[in-house]
Design an enzyme around this catalytic site. Sequence first.
Site, PDB file in Angstrom:
ATOM      1  N   ASP A  20       8.396  -3.207   2.321  1.00 42.24           N
ATOM      2  CA  ASP A  20       7.446  -3.620   1.282  1.00 42.24           C
ATOM      3  C   ASP A  20       8.102  -3.479  -0.095  1.00 42.24           C
ATOM      4  O   ASP A  20       7.589  -2.788  -0.971  1.00 42.24           O
ATOM      5  CB  ASP A  20       6.169  -2.767   1.373  1.00 42.24           C
ATOM      6  CG  ASP A  20       5.041  -3.286   0.471  1.00 42.24           C
ATOM      7  OD1 ASP A  20       5.130  -4.434  -0.014  1.00 42.24           O
ATOM      8  OD2 ASP A  20       4.083  -2.533   0.248  1.00 42.24           O
TER       9      ASP A  20
ATOM     10  N   LYS B 139      -1.209  11.280  -0.941  1.00 41.04           N
ATOM     11  CA  LYS B 139      -1.433   9.882  -0.564  1.00 41.04           C
ATOM     12  C   LYS B 139      -2.274   9.876   0.704  1.00 41.04           C
ATOM     13  O   LYS B 139      -1.829  10.323   1.758  1.00 41.04           O
ATOM     14  CB  LYS B 139      -0.086   9.179  -0.333  1.00 41.04           C
ATOM     15  CG  LYS B 139      -0.232   7.716   0.074  1.00 41.04           C
ATOM     16  CD  LYS B 139       1.100   6.982   0.022  1.00 41.04           C
ATOM     17  CE  LYS B 139       0.932   5.522   0.412  1.00 41.04           C
ATOM     18  NZ  LYS B 139       2.166   4.749   0.237  1.00 41.04           N
TER      19      LYS B 139
HETATM   20  N1  ADP Z   1       5.312  10.569  -5.816  1.00 45.27           N
HETATM   21  C1  ADP Z   1       4.775   9.846  -6.796  1.00 45.27           C
HETATM   22  N2  ADP Z   1       4.924  10.237  -8.074  1.00 45.27           N
HETATM   23  C2  ADP Z   1       4.387   9.515  -9.081  1.00 45.27           C
HETATM   24  N3  ADP Z   1       3.681   8.385  -8.903  1.00 45.27           N
HETATM   25  C3  ADP Z   1       3.482   7.939  -7.650  1.00 45.27           C
HETATM   26  C4  ADP Z   1       4.025   8.643  -6.537  1.00 45.27           C
HETATM   27  N4  ADP Z   1       3.671   7.996  -5.425  1.00 45.27           N
HETATM   28  C5  ADP Z   1       2.959   6.934  -5.819  1.00 45.27           C
HETATM   29  N5  ADP Z   1       2.831   6.877  -7.161  1.00 45.27           N
HETATM   30  C6  ADP Z   1       2.087   5.847  -7.931  1.00 45.27           C
HETATM   31  O1  ADP Z   1       1.018   5.336  -7.160  1.00 45.27           O
HETATM   32  C7  ADP Z   1       1.192   3.941  -6.888  1.00 45.27           C
HETATM   33  C8  ADP Z   1       0.751   3.605  -5.465  1.00 45.27           C
HETATM   34  O2  ADP Z   1       1.498   4.367  -4.541  1.00 45.27           O
HETATM   35  P1  ADP Z   1       2.120   3.743  -3.214  1.00 45.27           P
HETATM   36  O3  ADP Z   1       2.784   4.816  -2.439  1.00 45.27           O
HETATM   37  O4  ADP Z   1       2.952   2.592  -3.601  1.00 45.27           O
HETATM   38  O5  ADP Z   1       0.803   3.300  -2.418  1.00 45.27           O
HETATM   39  P2  ADP Z   1       0.261   1.868  -1.943  1.00 45.27           P
HETATM   40  O6  ADP Z   1       0.644   1.778  -0.512  1.00 45.27           O
HETATM   41  O7  ADP Z   1      -1.195   1.943  -2.140  1.00 45.27           O
HETATM   42  O8  ADP Z   1       0.926   0.812  -2.781  1.00 45.27           O
HETATM   43  C9  ADP Z   1       2.671   3.675  -7.152  1.00 45.27           C
HETATM   44  O9  ADP Z   1       2.897   2.331  -7.527  1.00 45.27           O
HETATM   45  C10 ADP Z   1       2.971   4.649  -8.272  1.00 45.27           C
HETATM   46  O10 ADP Z   1       2.551   4.134  -9.514  1.00 45.27           O
HETATM   47 MG    MG Z   2       2.860   0.482  -3.339  1.00 45.84          MG
END
Ligand code: ADP
Ligand code: MG
Lengths: 325, 224
Positions: free
Chosen positions: B133, B28
């Site tokens: 959030d 991320k």
């Molecule tokens: N550890 C993970 N394993 C699988 N999918 C993930 C994971 N982290 C994030 N995602 C996917 O990516 C999307 C966006 O991640 P997120 O951490 O919510 O970032 P943002 O702050 O951009 O919303 C999530 O809604 C999910 O679908």
């Molecule tokens: Mg998110």
Amino acid sequence: MVIAIGFEGSANKLGIGIIKDGEVLSNPRHTYITPPGQGFLPRDTAKHHQKHALDILRKALDEAKVTPSDIDVVCYTKGPGMGAPLVSTALVARTVAQLWRKPIIGFLNPYQPSDIEMGRLITGADNPTVLYVSGGNTQVIAYSQRRYRIFGETIDIAVGNCLDRFARVLKLSNDPSPGYNIEQLAKNGKKFLELPYTVKGMDVSFSGLLSYIEEKAPELVEKGEYTPEDLCFSLQETVFAMLIEITERAMAHCGSQEVLIVGGVGCNKRLQEMMGKMAEERGAKLYATDERFCIDNGAMIAQAGWEMYKSGQTTPLKDTFCTQR
Amino acid sequence: MSSKTLIKQGAEAKLYSATFHGRPCIVKERFKKSYRHPSLDQSLTNQRIKSEVRALLRSRMNGVRTPTVYFVDLETSQICMEEIRDSVTVRDYIMSVQKSQSLEDSIVQLKPLGRKIGETLAVLHQNNIVHGDLTTSNMLLQSDPMNLNLVMIDFGLSHFENLAEDKGVDLYVLERAILSTHPNSDEFFSEILDSYTQSNPGSADVIAKLDEVRMRGRKRTMVG
Ligand SMILES: Nc1ncnc2c1ncn2[C@@H]1O[C@H](COP(=O)(O)OP(=O)(O)O)[C@@H](O)[C@H]1O
Ligand SMILES: [Mg+2]
């Protein structure tokens, strides 16, 4: 060809605008200005509107180079807003409609979610996320499940209110508006002061930031650490970054590629610039924010009324009331 | 770490899939926002990475499933974490349930999920973890959704706080997110609140705050 005249007086501004098929012919307005450090009362605001209504009406007609007989429809804001000013403005609209024998359309502020469909019609935007920022409102509205919904908003005070109250701390003039004067000072600000930044999901909160800066500002300026310009700059940068962030989050959430800013604070050039950059980075489009889309003006009301008139809707005289909510 | 492929771009981060010592992982990466002042941008990004990592760990230690953090790089604003494989977001799951059956049936089928979410939030709040959030996109269901393997993610806006006000706002954010994203979801949210209240002995103050925040929205003055 349709010519519409719109009357807007739901808050401290009285505006009368004339629109001909989407083109603004005139849009004069007059703002009720209180001495620095003071808010405005509904009764005094209503008096202001009554006093200036005829002058502004004359100005609107003259600038547009039209006579009453050219006008097809009279439009006014039913609400929401402050009761007494709304009623004073509606009275003028009703009177001229009867005098000139024209149909009348009264409706709720087009950017209230119930009627926000109108905003989409007006701009030609297909699926915009709307940031609605004014003295009394701070909302992020987006299209979902076939209608407009509020995705985010302030959980305490509105952004315009926050700016106004800070302007009082610095004793800035209310002429033409506190927010405008903050914007001008901010242009010369250089030193950035980090301020409390409060975003909760798609909601924001300004009260912590406001009390922090209200408390610190006099001392910081006195000691010469920050100039009033620096503080205006820091406040704008922080508050607007919060607004852009929640707008962007709503856009990501809804998959929206269009964004529109409306409301009085939407006229701020720095806010528009920041929104433009955000949109560009996402490959999205920022819809032109010109005076037709700022809430407190007659042209906006005339434009919305023009759309309704074309679709054959008018308001029977007996239904031309006002509502504060 | 191997080469990474972009899988998602959210509001403030890009998500890549990659491998870490042979294990599939998610990277991320919070990107720069040119619209905001550079020092504000830097400070927010660092703050959020730290909050996210701390809360991921702290939640997990208290029994709420979250992705394991593999490493963090403040220089490049990246968090490398376990990939929750074979998962769907709660958002997508609700939508698929609602699409495939009648309104009544979907309400019944989503009830256990509502209970599970309520219990999970109660655990977070009892440990003073305020998510910041809460949305249905920030909750994943691993393998068969019927098993309710709920995994909480996206803790960038989280903080540790024992105030009922902050917890109330956390629920308020979730309520708005659910009602605005999912049609006919009132009962689903009530189920979440019910089970939250039952699992959290300190919930009375939080619910009182939730009501207060809901009211504030309606009372704001209309002055332009
Ligand atoms: N550890 C993970 N394993 C699988 N999918 C993930 C994971 N982290 C994030 N995602 C996917 O990516 C999307 C966006 O991640 P997120 O951490 O919510 O970032 P943002 O702050 O951009 O919303 C999530 O809604 C999910 O679908
Ligand atoms: Mg998110």
